[in-house]
Design a protein around this motif. Structure first.
Motif, PDB file in Angstrom:
ATOM      1  N   ILE A  61       0.829  -1.200   0.000  1.00 27.39           N
ATOM      2  CA  ILE A  61       0.000   0.000   0.000  1.00 27.39           C
ATOM      3  C   ILE A  61       0.865   1.252   0.000  1.00 27.39           C
ATOM      4  O   ILE A  61       0.573   2.222  -0.711  1.00 27.39           O
ATOM      5  N   MET A  62       1.930   1.254   0.782  1.00 30.16           N
ATOM      6  CA  MET A  62       2.849   2.394   0.792  1.00 30.16           C
ATOM      7  C   MET A  62       3.438   2.620  -0.599  1.00 30.16           C
ATOM      8  O   MET A  62       3.526   3.758  -1.079  1.00 30.16           O
ATOM      9  N   GLN A  63       3.849   1.553  -1.250  1.00 32.75           N
ATOM     10  CA  GLN A  63       4.424   1.680  -2.592  1.00 32.75           C
ATOM     11  C   GLN A  63       3.420   2.251  -3.582  1.00 32.75           C
ATOM     12  O   GLN A  63       3.717   3.173  -4.345  1.00 32.75           O
ATOM     13  N   LEU A  64       2.211   1.698  -3.559  1.00 36.34           N
ATOM     14  CA  LEU A  64       1.194   2.076  -4.535  1.00 36.34           C
ATOM     15  C   LEU A  64       0.517   3.400  -4.207  1.00 36.34           C
ATOM     16  O   LEU A  64      -0.248   3.926  -5.024  1.00 36.34           O
ATOM     17  N   VAL A 144       9.859   2.609  -4.597  1.00 40.86           N
ATOM     18  CA  VAL A 144       9.543   1.230  -4.204  1.00 40.86           C
ATOM     19  C   VAL A 144      10.629   0.693  -3.285  1.00 40.86           C
ATOM     20  O   VAL A 144      10.342   0.101  -2.235  1.00 40.86           O
ATOM     21  N   ALA A 145      11.890   0.912  -3.665  1.00 38.46           N
ATOM     22  CA  ALA A 145      13.005   0.439  -2.832  1.00 38.46           C
ATOM     23  C   ALA A 145      13.007   1.136  -1.483  1.00 38.46           C
ATOM     24  O   ALA A 145      13.300   0.511  -0.455  1.00 38.46           O
ATOM     25  N   ALA A 146      12.678   2.425  -1.463  1.00 37.22           N
ATOM     26  CA  ALA A 146      12.630   3.166  -0.206  1.00 37.22           C
ATOM     27  C   ALA A 146      11.559   2.595   0.717  1.00 37.22           C
ATOM     28  O   ALA A 146      11.763   2.491   1.933  1.00 37.22           O
ATOM     29  N   CYS A 147      10.417   2.223   0.154  1.00 37.20           N
ATOM     30  CA  CYS A 147       9.352   1.605   0.960  1.00 37.20           C
ATOM     31  C   CYS A 147       9.821   0.283   1.551  1.00 37.20           C
ATOM     32  O   CYS A 147       9.542  -0.025   2.719  1.00 37.20           O
ATOM     33  N   LYS A 150      12.219   1.106   4.347  1.00 37.12           N
ATOM     34  CA  LYS A 150      11.463   1.629   5.481  1.00 37.12           C
ATOM     35  C   LYS A 150      10.752   0.487   6.203  1.00 37.12           C
ATOM     36  O   LYS A 150      10.696   0.447   7.444  1.00 37.12           O
ATOM     37  N   GLY A 151      10.229  -0.443   5.438  1.00 39.38           N
ATOM     38  CA  GLY A 151       9.585  -1.605   6.040  1.00 39.38           C
ATOM     39  C   GLY A 151      10.563  -2.435   6.835  1.00 39.38           C
ATOM     40  O   GLY A 151      10.223  -2.958   7.906  1.00 39.38           O
ATOM     41  N   TRP A 152      11.798  -2.582   6.322  1.00 38.92           N
ATOM     42  CA  TRP A 152      12.821  -3.330   7.064  1.00 38.92           C
ATOM     43  C   TRP A 152      13.093  -2.655   8.398  1.00 38.92           C
ATOM     44  O   TRP A 152      13.188  -3.326   9.434  1.00 38.92           O
ATOM     45  N   ALA A 189      22.347   9.752   0.080  1.00 37.05           N
ATOM     46  CA  ALA A 189      23.723   9.532   0.522  1.00 37.05           C
ATOM     47  C   ALA A 189      23.838   9.009   1.943  1.00 37.05           C
ATOM     48  O   ALA A 189      24.685   8.170   2.240  1.00 37.05           O
ATOM     49  N   THR A 190      23.005   9.508   2.856  1.00 35.99           N
ATOM     50  CA  THR A 190      23.048   9.074   4.252  1.00 35.99           C
ATOM     51  C   THR A 190      21.631   8.766   4.725  1.00 35.99           C
ATOM     52  O   THR A 190      20.651   9.114   4.065  1.00 35.99           O
ATOM     53  N   ARG A 191      21.548   8.135   5.880  1.00 39.69           N
ATOM     54  CA  ARG A 191      20.232   7.828   6.429  1.00 39.69           C
ATOM     55  C   ARG A 191      19.467   9.107   6.749  1.00 39.69           C
ATOM     56  O   ARG A 191      18.239   9.156   6.607  1.00 39.69           O
ATOM     57  N   ALA A 192      20.147  10.158   7.157  1.00 41.65           N
ATOM     58  CA  ALA A 192      19.498  11.448   7.396  1.00 41.65           C
ATOM     59  C   ALA A 192      18.930  12.004   6.091  1.00 41.65           C
ATOM     60  O   ALA A 192      17.814  12.549   6.056  1.00 41.65           O
ATOM     61  N   ASP A 193      19.686  11.851   5.004  1.00 34.26           N
ATOM     62  CA  ASP A 193      19.192  12.279   3.696  1.00 34.26           C
ATOM     63  C   ASP A 193      17.974  11.449   3.292  1.00 34.26           C
ATOM     64  O   ASP A 193      17.047  11.958   2.655  1.00 34.26           O
ATOM     65  N   PHE A 194      18.006  10.172   3.642  1.00 38.11           N
ATOM     66  CA  PHE A 194      16.868   9.305   3.335  1.00 38.11           C
ATOM     67  C   PHE A 194      15.608   9.797   4.044  1.00 38.11           C
ATOM     68  O   PHE A 194      14.525   9.829   3.453  1.00 38.11           O
ATOM     69  N   GLU A 195      15.730  10.177   5.306  1.00 33.46           N
ATOM     70  CA  GLU A 195      14.574  10.672   6.049  1.00 33.46           C
ATOM     71  C   GLU A 195      14.002  11.925   5.391  1.00 33.46           C
ATOM     72  O   GLU A 195      12.777  12.083   5.292  1.00 33.46           O
TER      73      GLU A 195
END
Length: 305
Positions: A61-64, A144-147, A150-152, A189-195
Protein backbone atom coordinates in the motif's frame (compact mmCIF):
# COMPACT_ATOMS: atom_id res chain seq x y z
CA UNK A 1 9.24 4.70 -32.81
CA UNK A 2 9.92 3.83 -29.18
CA UNK A 3 13.18 2.65 -27.75
CA UNK A 4 13.09 -0.23 -25.30
CA UNK A 5 15.09 0.29 -22.11
CA UNK A 6 18.42 -1.43 -21.90
CA UNK A 7 18.63 -4.15 -19.29
CA UNK A 8 22.19 -4.35 -18.02
CA UNK A 9 22.85 -8.06 -17.69
CA UNK A 10 26.62 -7.80 -17.86
CA UNK A 11 27.58 -5.63 -14.87
CA UNK A 12 25.82 -5.76 -11.53
CA UNK A 13 25.33 -2.48 -9.73
CA UNK A 14 27.30 -2.19 -6.50
CA UNK A 15 26.44 -2.85 -2.91
CA UNK A 16 27.84 -0.53 -0.27
CA UNK A 17 31.05 -1.43 1.48
CA UNK A 18 30.52 -2.87 4.93
CA UNK A 19 32.07 -0.23 7.15
CA UNK A 20 34.03 -1.08 10.28
CA UNK A 21 34.14 2.58 11.34
CA UNK A 22 31.58 4.38 13.52
CA UNK A 23 28.42 5.58 11.77
CA UNK A 24 29.50 9.22 11.82
CA UNK A 25 32.70 8.27 9.97
CA UNK A 26 30.99 6.08 7.37
CA UNK A 27 31.78 7.04 3.80
CA UNK A 28 29.83 5.65 0.81
CA UNK A 29 31.89 3.57 -1.64
CA UNK A 30 32.99 4.37 -5.15
CA UNK A 31 30.35 4.03 -7.84
CA UNK A 32 31.48 0.60 -9.11
CA UNK A 33 33.48 -2.35 -7.87
CA UNK A 34 34.99 -5.39 -9.53
CA UNK A 35 33.11 -8.68 -9.70
CA UNK A 36 35.44 -10.21 -7.12
CA UNK A 37 34.80 -7.35 -4.68
CA UNK A 38 31.06 -7.66 -5.19
CA UNK A 39 31.11 -11.40 -4.58
CA UNK A 40 32.95 -10.86 -1.29
CA UNK A 41 30.43 -8.43 0.15
CA UNK A 42 27.41 -9.47 2.26
CA UNK A 43 24.52 -7.01 2.58
CA UNK A 44 24.68 -6.88 6.40
CA UNK A 45 21.02 -5.92 6.75
CA UNK A 46 20.58 -8.68 9.32
CA UNK A 47 18.61 -11.83 8.56
CA UNK A 48 15.28 -11.79 6.76
CA UNK A 49 12.68 -12.95 9.28
CA UNK A 50 9.70 -14.75 7.83
CA UNK A 51 7.42 -13.06 10.30
CA UNK A 52 8.00 -9.78 8.45
CA UNK A 53 5.76 -11.06 5.65
CA UNK A 54 2.82 -10.10 7.87
CA UNK A 55 3.59 -6.46 7.06
CA UNK A 56 3.80 -7.13 3.32
CA UNK A 57 0.33 -5.81 2.40
CA UNK A 58 0.96 -2.58 4.31
CA UNK A 59 4.24 -2.12 2.44
CA UNK A 60 2.51 -2.71 -0.89
CA UNK A 61 0.00 0.00 0.00
CA UNK A 62 2.85 2.39 0.79
CA UNK A 63 4.42 1.68 -2.59
CA UNK A 64 1.19 2.08 -4.54
CA UNK A 65 0.23 5.24 -2.67
CA UNK A 66 2.50 7.15 -5.05
CA UNK A 67 0.11 7.83 -7.98
CA UNK A 68 2.52 6.85 -10.76
CA UNK A 69 3.32 3.54 -9.06
CA UNK A 70 -0.31 2.90 -8.10
CA UNK A 71 -1.65 3.43 -11.61
CA UNK A 72 1.26 1.52 -13.08
CA UNK A 73 0.13 -1.54 -11.12
CA UNK A 74 -3.60 -0.86 -11.45
CA UNK A 75 -3.49 -0.46 -15.23
CA UNK A 76 -0.74 -3.01 -15.87
CA UNK A 77 -1.34 -5.28 -18.85
CA UNK A 78 1.03 -7.89 -17.42
CA UNK A 79 -1.67 -10.23 -16.12
CA UNK A 80 0.83 -12.77 -14.82
CA UNK A 81 1.83 -10.22 -12.17
CA UNK A 82 -1.72 -9.25 -11.19
CA UNK A 83 -2.29 -9.93 -7.49
CA UNK A 84 -6.03 -10.40 -7.96
CA UNK A 85 -5.63 -12.87 -10.84
CA UNK A 86 -2.55 -14.74 -9.66
CA UNK A 87 -2.18 -14.10 -5.91
CA UNK A 88 0.16 -17.01 -5.19
CA UNK A 89 2.50 -16.25 -8.10
CA UNK A 90 2.56 -12.52 -7.34
CA UNK A 91 3.31 -13.15 -3.68
CA UNK A 92 6.06 -15.61 -4.60
CA UNK A 93 7.79 -13.24 -7.02
CA UNK A 94 7.61 -10.28 -4.62
CA UNK A 95 9.03 -12.22 -1.67
CA UNK A 96 11.62 -13.85 -3.94
CA UNK A 97 12.80 -10.39 -4.93
CA UNK A 98 13.40 -9.51 -1.29
CA UNK A 99 15.17 -12.81 -0.66
CA UNK A 100 17.44 -12.31 -3.66
CA UNK A 101 18.17 -8.65 -2.91
CA UNK A 102 19.11 -9.16 0.73
CA UNK A 103 20.32 -12.76 0.91
CA UNK A 104 21.44 -13.52 -2.63
CA UNK A 105 24.73 -13.23 -4.48
CA UNK A 106 25.49 -10.66 -7.19
CA UNK A 107 24.82 -13.45 -9.72
CA UNK A 108 21.36 -14.05 -8.22
CA UNK A 109 20.60 -10.34 -8.28
CA UNK A 110 21.70 -9.92 -11.88
CA UNK A 111 19.44 -12.76 -13.02
CA UNK A 112 16.46 -11.50 -11.06
CA UNK A 113 16.95 -7.90 -12.19
CA UNK A 114 16.96 -9.06 -15.81
CA UNK A 115 13.74 -11.04 -15.28
CA UNK A 116 11.98 -8.18 -13.52
CA UNK A 117 13.21 -5.76 -16.17
CA UNK A 118 11.63 -7.85 -18.92
CA UNK A 119 8.26 -7.59 -17.16
CA UNK A 120 8.67 -3.91 -16.33
CA UNK A 121 9.41 -3.06 -19.97
CA UNK A 122 5.72 -3.68 -20.71
CA UNK A 123 4.41 -1.36 -17.98
CA UNK A 124 3.98 2.19 -19.20
CA UNK A 125 1.16 4.70 -19.33
CA UNK A 126 -1.00 5.36 -22.37
CA UNK A 127 -2.95 8.37 -23.59
CA UNK A 128 -5.88 7.57 -21.28
CA UNK A 129 -3.85 7.12 -18.09
CA UNK A 130 -4.58 9.71 -15.36
CA UNK A 131 -0.84 10.00 -14.64
CA UNK A 132 2.25 9.29 -16.69
CA UNK A 133 4.42 6.39 -15.63
CA UNK A 134 7.07 4.01 -16.87
CA UNK A 135 8.13 1.06 -14.76
CA UNK A 136 11.73 1.71 -15.81
CA UNK A 137 11.72 5.19 -14.30
CA UNK A 138 14.54 5.03 -11.71
CA UNK A 139 12.78 7.58 -9.50
CA UNK A 140 9.67 5.39 -9.28
CA UNK A 141 11.82 2.34 -8.59
CA UNK A 142 13.66 4.35 -5.94
CA UNK A 143 10.34 4.95 -4.19
CA UNK A 144 9.54 1.23 -4.20
CA UNK A 145 13.01 0.44 -2.83
CA UNK A 146 12.63 3.17 -0.21
CA UNK A 147 9.35 1.61 0.96
CA UNK A 148 11.04 -1.78 1.25
CA UNK A 149 13.88 -0.32 3.27
CA UNK A 150 11.46 1.63 5.48
CA UNK A 151 9.59 -1.60 6.04
CA UNK A 152 12.82 -3.33 7.06
CA UNK A 153 13.45 -0.63 9.65
CA UNK A 154 9.90 -0.95 11.00
CA UNK A 155 10.31 -4.72 11.32
CA UNK A 156 13.54 -4.22 13.27
CA UNK A 157 11.67 -2.00 15.71
CA UNK A 158 8.77 -4.43 16.11
CA UNK A 159 10.31 -7.90 15.77
CA UNK A 160 14.06 -7.35 15.86
CA UNK A 161 16.58 -5.11 17.53
CA UNK A 162 16.40 -1.34 16.85
CA UNK A 163 20.15 -1.21 17.47
CA UNK A 164 20.57 -2.94 14.09
CA UNK A 165 19.27 0.20 12.34
CA UNK A 166 22.66 1.70 11.61
CA UNK A 167 24.26 3.81 8.91
CA UNK A 168 26.02 0.69 7.69
CA UNK A 169 22.73 -1.20 7.35
CA UNK A 170 21.22 1.78 5.55
CA UNK A 171 24.09 1.96 3.06
CA UNK A 172 23.71 -1.73 2.34
CA UNK A 173 19.96 -1.17 1.94
CA UNK A 174 20.77 0.41 -1.43
CA UNK A 175 20.77 -3.15 -2.78
CA UNK A 176 16.96 -3.04 -2.61
CA UNK A 177 17.12 -0.50 -5.41
CA UNK A 178 20.15 -1.67 -7.37
CA UNK A 179 18.58 -5.11 -7.74
CA UNK A 180 16.10 -3.19 -9.91
CA UNK A 181 17.49 -0.46 -12.18
CA UNK A 182 18.19 2.20 -9.54
CA UNK A 183 21.73 3.59 -9.92
CA UNK A 184 23.70 3.43 -6.68
CA UNK A 185 24.20 7.21 -6.71
CA UNK A 186 20.43 7.80 -6.69
CA UNK A 187 20.13 6.20 -3.24
CA UNK A 188 20.16 9.08 -0.69
CA UNK A 189 23.72 9.53 0.52
CA UNK A 190 23.05 9.07 4.25
CA UNK A 191 20.23 7.83 6.43
CA UNK A 192 19.50 11.45 7.40
CA UNK A 193 19.19 12.28 3.70
CA UNK A 194 16.87 9.30 3.33
CA UNK A 195 14.57 10.67 6.05
CA UNK A 196 14.43 14.01 4.23
CA UNK A 197 13.70 12.26 0.92
CA UNK A 198 11.02 10.11 2.56
CA UNK A 199 9.19 12.94 4.33
CA UNK A 200 9.36 15.27 1.35
CA UNK A 201 8.10 12.60 -1.04
CA UNK A 202 5.21 11.47 1.17
CA UNK A 203 4.10 15.09 1.52
CA UNK A 204 3.75 15.47 -2.27
CA UNK A 205 1.04 12.95 -3.05
CA UNK A 206 -2.55 12.09 -2.23
CA UNK A 207 -4.41 8.85 -2.91
CA UNK A 208 -7.27 9.29 -5.37
CA UNK A 209 -10.56 7.31 -5.05
CA UNK A 210 -9.69 4.78 -7.77
CA UNK A 211 -6.38 3.77 -6.25
CA UNK A 212 -7.79 3.96 -2.73
CA UNK A 213 -10.48 1.39 -3.56
CA UNK A 214 -7.84 -0.84 -5.13
CA UNK A 215 -5.72 -0.56 -1.99
CA UNK A 216 -8.73 -1.19 0.25
CA UNK A 217 -9.33 -4.43 -1.65
CA UNK A 218 -5.78 -5.45 -0.74
CA UNK A 219 -6.36 -4.38 2.88
CA UNK A 220 -9.45 -6.61 3.05
CA UNK A 221 -7.62 -9.56 1.42
CA UNK A 222 -10.07 -9.63 -1.48
CA UNK A 223 -7.38 -11.16 -3.70
CA UNK A 224 -7.75 -14.41 -1.75
CA UNK A 225 -10.48 -16.99 -2.46
CA UNK A 226 -13.86 -15.65 -1.21
CA UNK A 227 -14.16 -18.18 1.62
CA UNK A 228 -10.65 -17.38 2.90
CA UNK A 229 -11.23 -13.64 2.60
CA UNK A 230 -14.50 -13.96 4.51
CA UNK A 231 -12.87 -15.86 7.36
CA UNK A 232 -9.65 -13.92 7.84
CA UNK A 233 -10.30 -10.63 6.07
CA UNK A 234 -10.97 -8.79 9.32
CA UNK A 235 -7.67 -10.02 10.81
CA UNK A 236 -5.79 -9.22 7.62
CA UNK A 237 -7.26 -5.70 7.70
CA UNK A 238 -6.36 -5.21 11.36
CA UNK A 239 -2.71 -6.15 10.77
CA UNK A 240 -2.45 -4.08 7.61
CA UNK A 241 -3.84 -0.97 9.28
CA UNK A 242 -1.57 -1.56 12.26
CA UNK A 243 1.58 -1.83 10.17
CA UNK A 244 0.76 1.26 8.10
CA UNK A 245 2.48 4.45 9.31
CA UNK A 246 0.02 6.99 10.66
CA UNK A 247 0.41 9.43 7.76
CA UNK A 248 -0.47 6.66 5.29
CA UNK A 249 -3.52 5.71 7.36
CA UNK A 250 -4.57 9.35 7.15
CA UNK A 251 -4.12 9.39 3.37
CA UNK A 252 -6.22 6.22 3.13
CA UNK A 253 -8.89 7.60 5.47
CA UNK A 254 -8.39 4.66 7.85
CA UNK A 255 -8.96 4.69 11.59
CA UNK A 256 -6.89 2.54 13.91
CA UNK A 257 -9.47 1.86 16.60
CA UNK A 258 -8.35 1.49 20.24
CA UNK A 259 -9.42 -2.16 20.40
CA UNK A 260 -7.48 -2.87 17.19
CA UNK A 261 -4.36 -1.29 18.65
CA UNK A 262 -4.62 -3.47 21.77
CA UNK A 263 -5.00 -6.63 19.70
CA UNK A 264 -2.22 -5.56 17.31
CA UNK A 265 0.25 -4.90 20.13
CA UNK A 266 -0.61 -8.18 21.86
CA UNK A 267 -0.21 -10.06 18.57
CA UNK A 268 3.23 -8.54 17.97
CA UNK A 269 4.39 -9.37 21.49
CA UNK A 270 3.43 -13.03 21.10
CA UNK A 271 4.68 -13.27 17.51
CA UNK A 272 8.06 -11.79 18.43
CA UNK A 273 8.49 -14.17 21.36
CA UNK A 274 7.73 -17.17 19.17
CA UNK A 275 9.87 -16.01 16.24
CA UNK A 276 12.92 -15.30 18.38
CA UNK A 277 12.81 -18.83 19.82
CA UNK A 278 12.72 -20.56 16.46
CA UNK A 279 15.87 -22.07 14.94
CA UNK A 280 17.38 -19.92 12.17
CA UNK A 281 16.13 -22.23 9.42
CA UNK A 282 12.52 -21.76 10.49
CA UNK A 283 12.97 -18.13 11.46
CA UNK A 284 14.05 -17.23 7.93
CA UNK A 285 11.30 -19.24 6.19
CA UNK A 286 9.96 -18.61 3.53
CA UNK A 287 12.80 -16.34 2.36
CA UNK A 288 15.45 -19.08 2.55
CA UNK A 289 13.19 -21.47 0.61
CA UNK A 290 12.39 -18.84 -2.01
CA UNK A 291 16.08 -18.10 -2.54
CA UNK A 292 16.64 -21.82 -3.10
CA UNK A 293 13.67 -21.81 -5.51
CA UNK A 294 15.12 -18.91 -7.50
CA UNK A 295 18.46 -20.69 -7.84
CA UNK A 296 16.68 -23.89 -8.88
CA UNK A 297 14.73 -21.96 -11.51
CA UNK A 298 17.94 -20.42 -12.84
CA UNK A 299 19.62 -23.84 -13.09
CA UNK A 300 16.65 -25.45 -14.83
CA UNK A 301 15.84 -22.57 -17.14
CA UNK A 302 12.43 -21.85 -15.63
CA UNK A 303 10.97 -18.32 -15.53
CA UNK A 304 11.76 -16.29 -12.41
CA UNK A 305 8.74 -13.99 -12.56
Amino acid sequence: MTTEPIIDDEVDLPIAYASTTPDTEYLPPVARMTRGELDALPTRMNEMKGISTLAGPANVIMQLAMPAVGYGVYESRVDSGNLFKHPIKRTRTTLSYLAVAVMGTPKDRKAYRKAVGSAHAKVRSNADSPVKYNAFDPKLQLWVAACLYKGWEDMQRIYGDPADITEEAYQNGAVLGTTLQVPRELWPATRADFETYWNDTVATFEIDPVIREHLMAITRAEFMPPAVSFLIGWWFELLTIGFLPENFRDKMGLEFKPWQRVVFDAHNKVARAISNRLPKLLREFPFNFLLWDVRWRIRTGRPLV
